[in-house]
Design a protein around this motif. Structure first.
Motif, PDB file in Angstrom:
ATOM      1  N   LYS A  40      26.929  32.237 -66.405  1.00  0.00           N
ATOM      2  CA  LYS A  40      26.200  33.248 -67.185  1.00  0.00           C
ATOM      3  C   LYS A  40      26.371  34.660 -66.600  1.00  0.00           C
ATOM      4  O   LYS A  40      26.463  35.633 -67.345  1.00  0.00           O
ATOM      5  N   LYS A  41      26.408  34.770 -65.285  1.00  0.00           N
ATOM      6  CA  LYS A  41      26.566  36.085 -64.652  1.00  0.00           C
ATOM      7  C   LYS A  41      27.837  36.768 -65.149  1.00  0.00           C
ATOM      8  O   LYS A  41      27.825  37.949 -65.516  1.00  0.00           O
ATOM      9  N   THR A  42      28.926  36.021 -65.175  1.00  0.00           N
ATOM     10  CA  THR A  42      30.201  36.599 -65.623  1.00  0.00           C
ATOM     11  C   THR A  42      30.168  36.905 -67.112  1.00  0.00           C
ATOM     12  O   THR A  42      30.648  37.957 -67.551  1.00  0.00           O
ATOM     13  N   ARG A  43      29.613  35.988 -67.927  1.00  0.00           N
ATOM     14  CA  ARG A  43      29.545  36.229 -69.377  1.00  0.00           C
ATOM     15  C   ARG A  43      28.736  37.477 -69.687  1.00  0.00           C
ATOM     16  O   ARG A  43      29.119  38.273 -70.567  1.00  0.00           O
ATOM     17  N   ASP A  44      27.615  37.674 -68.990  1.00  0.00           N
ATOM     18  CA  ASP A  44      26.797  38.859 -69.234  1.00  0.00           C
ATOM     19  C   ASP A  44      27.555  40.132 -68.883  1.00  0.00           C
ATOM     20  O   ASP A  44      27.493  41.131 -69.608  1.00  0.00           O
ATOM     21  N   LEU A  45      28.272  40.110 -67.764  1.00  0.00           N
ATOM     22  CA  LEU A  45      29.022  41.302 -67.373  1.00  0.00           C
ATOM     23  C   LEU A  45      30.120  41.619 -68.383  1.00  0.00           C
ATOM     24  O   LEU A  45      30.333  42.776 -68.754  1.00  0.00           O
ATOM     25  N   LEU A  46      30.820  40.589 -68.873  1.00  0.00           N
ATOM     26  CA  LEU A  46      31.966  40.820 -69.746  1.00  0.00           C
ATOM     27  C   LEU A  46      31.585  41.069 -71.205  1.00  0.00           C
ATOM     28  O   LEU A  46      32.269  41.841 -71.892  1.00  0.00           O
ATOM     29  N   TYR A  47      30.500  40.440 -71.684  1.00  0.00           N
ATOM     30  CA  TYR A  47      30.249  40.462 -73.134  1.00  0.00           C
ATOM     31  C   TYR A  47      28.882  41.004 -73.546  1.00  0.00           C
ATOM     32  O   TYR A  47      28.732  41.459 -74.692  1.00  0.00           O
ATOM     33  N   LYS A  48      27.882  40.951 -72.700  1.00  0.00           N
ATOM     34  CA  LYS A  48      26.542  41.351 -73.114  1.00  0.00           C
ATOM     35  C   LYS A  48      26.502  42.829 -73.523  1.00  0.00           C
ATOM     36  O   LYS A  48      27.016  43.693 -72.817  1.00  0.00           O
ATOM     37  N   ASP A  49      25.886  43.100 -74.669  1.00  0.00           N
ATOM     38  CA  ASP A  49      25.676  44.441 -75.238  1.00  0.00           C
ATOM     39  C   ASP A  49      26.943  45.047 -75.836  1.00  0.00           C
ATOM     40  O   ASP A  49      26.874  46.089 -76.484  1.00  0.00           O
ATOM     41  N   HIS A  50      28.122  44.439 -75.635  1.00  0.00           N
ATOM     42  CA  HIS A  50      29.328  44.924 -76.317  1.00  0.00           C
ATOM     43  C   HIS A  50      29.234  44.548 -77.792  1.00  0.00           C
ATOM     44  O   HIS A  50      29.000  43.396 -78.138  1.00  0.00           O
TER      45      HIS A  50
ATOM     46  N   THR B  50      43.864  32.685 -71.784  1.00  0.00           N
ATOM     47  CA  THR B  50      43.168  33.931 -72.084  1.00  0.00           C
ATOM     48  C   THR B  50      42.543  34.437 -70.789  1.00  0.00           C
ATOM     49  O   THR B  50      41.741  33.741 -70.160  1.00  0.00           O
ATOM     50  N   ILE B  51      42.926  35.646 -70.395  1.00  0.00           N
ATOM     51  CA  ILE B  51      42.433  36.240 -69.152  1.00  0.00           C
ATOM     52  C   ILE B  51      41.646  37.496 -69.498  1.00  0.00           C
ATOM     53  O   ILE B  51      42.157  38.399 -70.171  1.00  0.00           O
ATOM     54  N   THR B  52      40.401  37.539 -69.073  1.00  0.00           N
ATOM     55  CA  THR B  52      39.531  38.692 -69.333  1.00  0.00           C
ATOM     56  C   THR B  52      38.935  39.171 -68.016  1.00  0.00           C
ATOM     57  O   THR B  52      38.440  38.366 -67.226  1.00  0.00           O
ATOM     58  N   ALA B  53      38.998  40.476 -67.788  1.00  0.00           N
ATOM     59  CA  ALA B  53      38.442  41.062 -66.569  1.00  0.00           C
ATOM     60  C   ALA B  53      37.584  42.258 -66.944  1.00  0.00           C
ATOM     61  O   ALA B  53      37.818  42.927 -67.957  1.00  0.00           O
ATOM     62  N   GLY B  54      36.573  42.515 -66.129  1.00  0.00           N
ATOM     63  CA  GLY B  54      35.688  43.638 -66.427  1.00  0.00           C
ATOM     64  C   GLY B  54      34.938  44.118 -65.205  1.00  0.00           C
ATOM     65  O   GLY B  54      35.004  43.518 -64.126  1.00  0.00           O
ATOM     66  N   SER B  55      34.228  45.215 -65.377  1.00  0.00           N
ATOM     67  CA  SER B  55      33.445  45.790 -64.287  1.00  0.00           C
ATOM     68  C   SER B  55      32.174  46.412 -64.847  1.00  0.00           C
ATOM     69  O   SER B  55      32.079  46.718 -66.041  1.00  0.00           O
ATOM     70  N   GLN B  56      31.204  46.588 -63.978  1.00  0.00           N
ATOM     71  CA  GLN B  56      29.948  47.250 -64.328  1.00  0.00           C
ATOM     72  C   GLN B  56      29.579  48.211 -63.210  1.00  0.00           C
ATOM     73  O   GLN B  56      29.559  47.826 -62.035  1.00  0.00           O
TER      74      GLN B  56
ATOM     75  N   LEU C 240      19.693  55.330 -64.317  1.00  0.00           N
ATOM     76  CA  LEU C 240      19.365  55.097 -65.723  1.00  0.00           C
ATOM     77  C   LEU C 240      20.586  54.860 -66.606  1.00  0.00           C
ATOM     78  O   LEU C 240      20.438  54.549 -67.785  1.00  0.00           O
ATOM     79  N   THR C 241      21.782  54.993 -66.062  1.00  0.00           N
ATOM     80  CA  THR C 241      22.999  54.926 -66.872  1.00  0.00           C
ATOM     81  C   THR C 241      23.970  53.890 -66.299  1.00  0.00           C
ATOM     82  O   THR C 241      24.251  53.886 -65.106  1.00  0.00           O
ATOM     83  N   THR C 242      24.452  53.014 -67.190  1.00  0.00           N
ATOM     84  CA  THR C 242      25.381  51.955 -66.801  1.00  0.00           C
ATOM     85  C   THR C 242      26.662  52.064 -67.623  1.00  0.00           C
ATOM     86  O   THR C 242      26.620  52.293 -68.831  1.00  0.00           O
ATOM     87  N   VAL C 243      27.798  51.898 -66.957  1.00  0.00           N
ATOM     88  CA  VAL C 243      29.102  51.907 -67.610  1.00  0.00           C
ATOM     89  C   VAL C 243      29.751  50.546 -67.386  1.00  0.00           C
ATOM     90  O   VAL C 243      29.802  50.049 -66.257  1.00  0.00           O
ATOM     91  N   LYS C 244      30.252  49.929 -68.477  1.00  0.00           N
ATOM     92  CA  LYS C 244      30.920  48.643 -68.386  1.00  0.00           C
ATOM     93  C   LYS C 244      32.302  48.734 -69.037  1.00  0.00           C
ATOM     94  O   LYS C 244      32.462  49.409 -70.068  1.00  0.00           O
ATOM     95  N   THR C 245      33.271  48.078 -68.445  1.00  0.00           N
ATOM     96  CA  THR C 245      34.624  48.041 -68.996  1.00  0.00           C
ATOM     97  C   THR C 245      35.075  46.589 -69.107  1.00  0.00           C
ATOM     98  O   THR C 245      34.602  45.715 -68.374  1.00  0.00           O
TER      99      THR C 245
END
Length: 274
Positions: free
Chosen positions: A13-23, A210-216, A222-227
């Motif tokens: 879940k930690k990885t799924r939230d970082l990669l997909y949550k709120d996108h 399928t390879i997916t990578a991301g960062s937060q 107050l501001t978060t950036v995710k890729t």
């Protein structure tokens, strides 16, 4: 880290939230108000292309019982009653939808220091039975989840997974789709302000990866950036700002780098809480 291994849905879940949550690539508006008696009313509007969807959810909490009642634009009434700590470590959940008389479901969740069990059954003559179980600790655990259709006598779902967690790293491995798909995920807290994650999925039937990578990154408190980027060339960027406590403005976008001539997809979300 909390006690116990957690439910099966916590694996990866930690990885799924970082990669997909709120996108998202739609426009969404959420407004929540609270009555003096503690009743929470949440109104949600979602625009998907030319389609507009809306619903109103009312939540009432009394001691250890939480009741959620939601009405959508199609006049469907969804009701969820959650009894927390019905017994030590046990949670009971009752769900049904009106006018669908076959939608009733009872779910039980039990959490222990070294095990977690979840089970649900539909309230129909030939229900679908779901079961999940995890054993281990908050450091290493093994689990499985299955669904059985009593009408056809077939298993509709059969998955298994394992996860390892320490202070700054979470790794998970799951076997899904009745053994046809293998997924490995990784989450790492680089610093208090920055986290990275990656997910690799292999399909045995198609031999496709399928390879997916991301960062937060926390730009400020107050501001978060995710890729996010995958091996098919799709790149996503998200900016979320908490402009007042529990109220968020989120803008996200996605572009296919292999088809730049196509317009980028932009999503907006506004969540307001008093």
């Amino acid at each position: 880290m909390g006690k116990g291994p957690g439910l099966y849905t916590e694996i990866g879940k930690k990885t799924r939230d970082l990669l997909y949550k709120d996108h998202q690539t739609d426009q969404k508006f959420t407004f929540t108000t609270y009555s003096p008696t503690g009743v929470a009313i949440t109104s949600t509007g979602l625009k998907k292309g030319e389609l507009f969807l809306a619903d109103v959810n009312t939540q009432l909490k009394k001691k250890n019982i939480t009741t959620d009642i939601k009405v959508d634009t199609n006049s469907n009434l969804f009701t969820t009653i959650t009894v927390d700590e019905a017994a030590p470590g046990l949670k009971a959940i009752f769900k049904f939808k009106v006018p669908d008389q076959r939608s009733g479901k009872v779910e039980l969740q039990y959490l222990h220091d070294y095990a977690a069990v979840g089970a649900s059954i539909g309230l129909t003559p030939n229900p679908i039975v779901d079961f999940s179980g995890v054993i281990g600790s908050n450091i290493f655990s093994l689990g499985t989840e299955v669904s059985f259709d009593t009408k056809t006598g077939n298993f509709t779902k059969c998955n298994a997974g394992a996860t390892y967690t320490n202070e700054d790293l979470v790794a998970a491995l799951t076997l899904n789709d009745k053994g046809d798909s293998l997924r490995a995920s990784y989450y790492h807290t680089v610093s208090p302000l920055h986290s990275v994650g990656a997910e690799v999925t292999h399909s045995f039937s198609t031999n496709e990866n399928t390879i997916t990578a991301g960062s937060q990154h926390s730009w400020d408190p107050l501001t978060t950036v995710k890729t996010r980027v995958n091996n098919f060339g799709k790149t996503s960027l998200l900016l979320q700002h908490e402009w007042r406590p529990k109220s968020f403005f989120t803008v996200s976008g996605e572009v296919d780098t292999k088809a730049i001539e196509k317009s980028a997809k932009i999503g907006l979300a506004l969540a307001l809480k008093p």
